[in-house]
Design a protein around this motif. Sequence first.
Motif, PDB file in Angstrom:
ATOM      1  N   LEU A   3       0.874  -1.172   0.000  1.00 37.55           N
ATOM      2  CA  LEU A   3       0.000   0.000   0.000  1.00 37.55           C
ATOM      3  C   LEU A   3       0.910   1.220   0.000  1.00 37.55           C
ATOM      4  CD1 LEU A   3      -2.796   1.357   0.236  1.00 37.55           C
ATOM      5  CD2 LEU A   3      -2.561   1.145   2.729  1.00 37.55           C
ATOM      6  N   LEU A   4       0.836   2.011  -1.048  1.00 35.40           N
ATOM      7  CA  LEU A   4       1.649   3.208  -1.198  1.00 35.40           C
ATOM      8  C   LEU A   4       0.777   4.423  -0.878  1.00 35.40           C
ATOM      9  CD1 LEU A   4       4.452   4.246  -2.068  1.00 35.40           C
ATOM     10  CD2 LEU A   4       3.593   4.280  -4.418  1.00 35.40           C
ATOM     11  N   VAL A  24     -10.785  10.462   3.766  1.00 30.17           N
ATOM     12  CA  VAL A  24     -10.133  10.140   5.045  1.00 30.17           C
ATOM     13  C   VAL A  24     -10.568   8.769   5.541  1.00 30.17           C
ATOM     14  CG1 VAL A  24      -9.969  10.794   7.493  1.00 30.17           C
ATOM     15  CG2 VAL A  24      -9.718  12.543   5.708  1.00 30.17           C
ATOM     16  N   SER A  25     -11.860   8.500   5.488  1.00 31.14           N
ATOM     17  CA  SER A  25     -12.387   7.213   5.939  1.00 31.14           C
ATOM     18  C   SER A  25     -11.787   6.053   5.147  1.00 31.14           C
ATOM     19  CB  SER A  25     -13.913   7.218   5.815  1.00 31.14           C
ATOM     20  OG  SER A  25     -14.445   5.955   6.071  1.00 31.14           O
ATOM     21  N   ASN A  26     -11.711   6.195   3.837  1.00 26.54           N
ATOM     22  CA  ASN A  26     -11.185   5.123   2.994  1.00 26.54           C
ATOM     23  C   ASN A  26      -9.693   4.880   3.214  1.00 26.54           C
ATOM     24  OD1 ASN A  26     -13.674   4.539   1.954  1.00 26.54           O
ATOM     25  ND2 ASN A  26     -13.332   5.550  -0.014  1.00 26.54           N
ATOM     26  N   ILE A  27      -8.932   5.935   3.374  1.00 24.44           N
ATOM     27  CA  ILE A  27      -7.497   5.762   3.639  1.00 24.44           C
ATOM     28  C   ILE A  27      -7.313   5.020   4.964  1.00 24.44           C
ATOM     29  CG2 ILE A  27      -5.297   6.923   4.097  1.00 24.44           C
ATOM     30  CD1 ILE A  27      -5.972   7.356   1.247  1.00 24.44           C
ATOM     31  N   LYS A  28      -8.067   5.418   5.977  1.00 21.44           N
ATOM     32  CA  LYS A  28      -7.967   4.743   7.275  1.00 21.44           C
ATOM     33  C   LYS A  28      -8.328   3.265   7.152  1.00 21.44           C
ATOM     34  CE  LYS A  28      -9.882   7.040  10.720  1.00 21.44           C
ATOM     35  NZ  LYS A  28     -10.735   7.989  11.475  1.00 21.44           N
ATOM     36  N   LYS A  29      -9.377   2.940   6.399  1.00 23.13           N
ATOM     37  CA  LYS A  29      -9.769   1.536   6.197  1.00 23.13           C
ATOM     38  C   LYS A  29      -8.659   0.746   5.496  1.00 23.13           C
ATOM     39  CE  LYS A  29     -14.719   2.315   5.754  1.00 23.13           C
ATOM     40  NZ  LYS A  29     -15.819   2.472   4.783  1.00 23.13           N
ATOM     41  N   LEU A  30      -8.044   1.355   4.490  1.00 23.89           N
ATOM     42  CA  LEU A  30      -6.994   0.673   3.733  1.00 23.89           C
ATOM     43  C   LEU A  30      -5.751   0.441   4.593  1.00 23.89           C
ATOM     44  CD1 LEU A  30      -7.559   2.600   0.419  1.00 23.89           C
ATOM     45  CD2 LEU A  30      -7.800   0.115   0.698  1.00 23.89           C
ATOM     46  N   ILE A  31      -5.377   1.427   5.373  1.00 29.80           N
ATOM     47  CA  ILE A  31      -4.232   1.276   6.269  1.00 29.80           C
ATOM     48  C   ILE A  31      -4.509   0.170   7.288  1.00 29.80           C
ATOM     49  CG2 ILE A  31      -2.921   2.407   8.118  1.00 29.80           C
ATOM     50  CD1 ILE A  31      -3.141   5.024   6.434  1.00 29.80           C
ATOM     51  N   CYS A  32      -5.701   0.181   7.848  1.00 32.35           N
ATOM     52  CA  CYS A  32      -6.084  -0.844   8.831  1.00 32.35           C
ATOM     53  C   CYS A  32      -6.066  -2.240   8.193  1.00 32.35           C
ATOM     54  CB  CYS A  32      -7.466  -0.512   9.391  1.00 32.35           C
ATOM     55  SG  CYS A  32      -8.024  -1.637  10.668  1.00 32.35           S
ATOM     56  N   ALA A  33      -6.627  -2.350   6.994  1.00 32.11           N
ATOM     57  CA  ALA A  33      -6.668  -3.644   6.300  1.00 32.11           C
ATOM     58  C   ALA A  33      -5.257  -4.123   5.952  1.00 32.11           C
ATOM     59  CB  ALA A  33      -7.520  -3.540   5.040  1.00 32.11           C
ATOM     60  N   ALA A  34      -4.397  -3.215   5.529  1.00 37.77           N
ATOM     61  CA  ALA A  34      -3.020  -3.600   5.204  1.00 37.77           C
ATOM     62  C   ALA A  34      -2.320  -4.138   6.449  1.00 37.77           C
ATOM     63  CB  ALA A  34      -2.262  -2.412   4.625  1.00 37.77           C
ATOM     64  N   LEU A  39       0.343  -6.596   5.062  1.00 36.69           N
ATOM     65  CA  LEU A  39       0.877  -6.015   3.828  1.00 36.69           C
ATOM     66  C   LEU A  39       1.710  -4.804   4.205  1.00 36.69           C
ATOM     67  CD1 LEU A  39      -2.310  -6.066   1.566  1.00 36.69           C
ATOM     68  CD2 LEU A  39      -0.469  -7.750   1.661  1.00 36.69           C
ATOM     69  N   GLU A  40       2.777  -4.605   3.506  1.00 35.89           N
ATOM     70  CA  GLU A  40       3.631  -3.461   3.803  1.00 35.89           C
ATOM     71  C   GLU A  40       2.945  -2.160   3.398  1.00 35.89           C
ATOM     72  OE1 GLU A  40       8.207  -1.941   3.348  1.00 35.89           O
ATOM     73  OE2 GLU A  40       7.506  -3.492   1.967  1.00 35.89           O
ATOM     74  N   ILE A  41       3.063  -1.172   4.269  1.00 37.95           N
ATOM     75  CA  ILE A  41       2.586   0.179   3.985  1.00 37.95           C
ATOM     76  C   ILE A  41       3.814   1.055   3.827  1.00 37.95           C
ATOM     77  CG2 ILE A  41       1.237   2.147   4.797  1.00 37.95           C
ATOM     78  CD1 ILE A  41      -0.270   0.131   6.631  1.00 37.95           C
ATOM     79  N   ILE A  42       3.859   1.784   2.724  1.00 40.44           N
ATOM     80  CA  ILE A  42       4.958   2.698   2.453  1.00 40.44           C
ATOM     81  C   ILE A  42       4.371   4.091   2.280  1.00 40.44           C
ATOM     82  CG2 ILE A  42       6.816   3.313   0.862  1.00 40.44           C
ATOM     83  CD1 ILE A  42       6.902   0.323   0.061  1.00 40.44           C
ATOM     84  N   TYR A  43       4.904   5.028   3.034  1.00 38.04           N
ATOM     85  CA  TYR A  43       4.467   6.420   2.954  1.00 38.04           C
ATOM     86  C   TYR A  43       5.464   7.216   2.123  1.00 38.04           C
ATOM     87  CZ  TYR A  43       1.283   5.403   6.820  1.00 38.04           C
ATOM     88  OH  TYR A  43       0.297   4.877   7.604  1.00 38.04           O
ATOM     89  N   VAL A  44       4.933   8.202   1.395  1.00 33.44           N
ATOM     90  CA  VAL A  44       5.770   9.122   0.635  1.00 33.44           C
ATOM     91  C   VAL A  44       5.336  10.533   1.014  1.00 33.44           C
ATOM     92  CG1 VAL A  44       6.457   9.895  -1.666  1.00 33.44           C
ATOM     93  CG2 VAL A  44       5.986   7.468  -1.270  1.00 33.44           C
ATOM     94  N   ARG A  45       6.330  11.373   1.287  1.00 33.04           N
ATOM     95  CA  ARG A  45       6.050  12.772   1.619  1.00 33.04           C
ATOM     96  C   ARG A  45       6.697  13.671   0.571  1.00 33.04           C
ATOM     97  NH1 ARG A  45       8.338  12.696   7.725  1.00 33.04           N
ATOM     98  NH2 ARG A  45      10.151  12.183   6.475  1.00 33.04           N
ATOM     99  N   HIS A  46       6.015  14.780   0.287  1.00 33.71           N
ATOM    100  CA  HIS A  46       6.534  15.747  -0.685  1.00 33.71           C
ATOM    101  C   HIS A  46       7.213  16.900   0.039  1.00 33.71           C
ATOM    102  CE1 HIS A  46       6.805  17.524  -4.672  1.00 33.71           C
ATOM    103  NE2 HIS A  46       6.688  18.676  -4.033  1.00 33.71           N
ATOM    104  N   ASP A  47       8.400  17.242  -0.428  1.00 31.72           N
ATOM    105  CA  ASP A  47       9.166  18.357   0.122  1.00 31.72           C
ATOM    106  C   ASP A  47       9.393  19.384  -0.984  1.00 31.72           C
ATOM    107  OD1 ASP A  47      10.966  20.099   1.304  1.00 31.72           O
ATOM    108  OD2 ASP A  47      12.364  18.538   1.951  1.00 31.72           O
TER     109      ASP A  47
END
Length: 174
Positions: A3-4, A24-34, A39-47
Amino acid sequence: MVLLVIDVQKLIVTEKLYKFDLFVSNIKKLICAARKNKLEIIYVRHDDGAGCELTKGTDGFEIYDEFKPFSQEKIFDKSVNSAFRDTGLLDYLKNKNEKEVIVVGLQTDYCIDATVKCGFEHGFNITIPTYANSTVDNDFMTSEQSYKYYNEYMWNTRYASCISMDETLNKMEE
């Protein structure tokens, strides 16, 4: 499968986003399900760099509180639209022999679009769950028009599989 989660930073996760509450609700559900399905969760931040609002070291640069990564979850920082360019993410996924990537986050018409197309070019199978990416109005389209253009017309069957949340959650359990 990974999950990216792209650019869900405090400065830009605001109620101006298209279907903010659902996003917001869907992202939270996906993170919880991962996490539940290991499943690995990988976060990307923009600078955007020194002197800009979206800059490393500012509160707005940090991940939105409701999506906070666990300490062992990876975070890659980027300075261009694509999460794959000069971040180390591409090499990381290739070294893991990862092919399946679920892409969520911000903004539909900027970093999500660039990441989806670049991911496709690098041979990844991209899945985009409904209402798990969003954007704001721009000078040419409303946020709703942008969302629909990319999710319903541009990406689906060309660069990615744009599928329902239920289909995505089922796919994550397989």
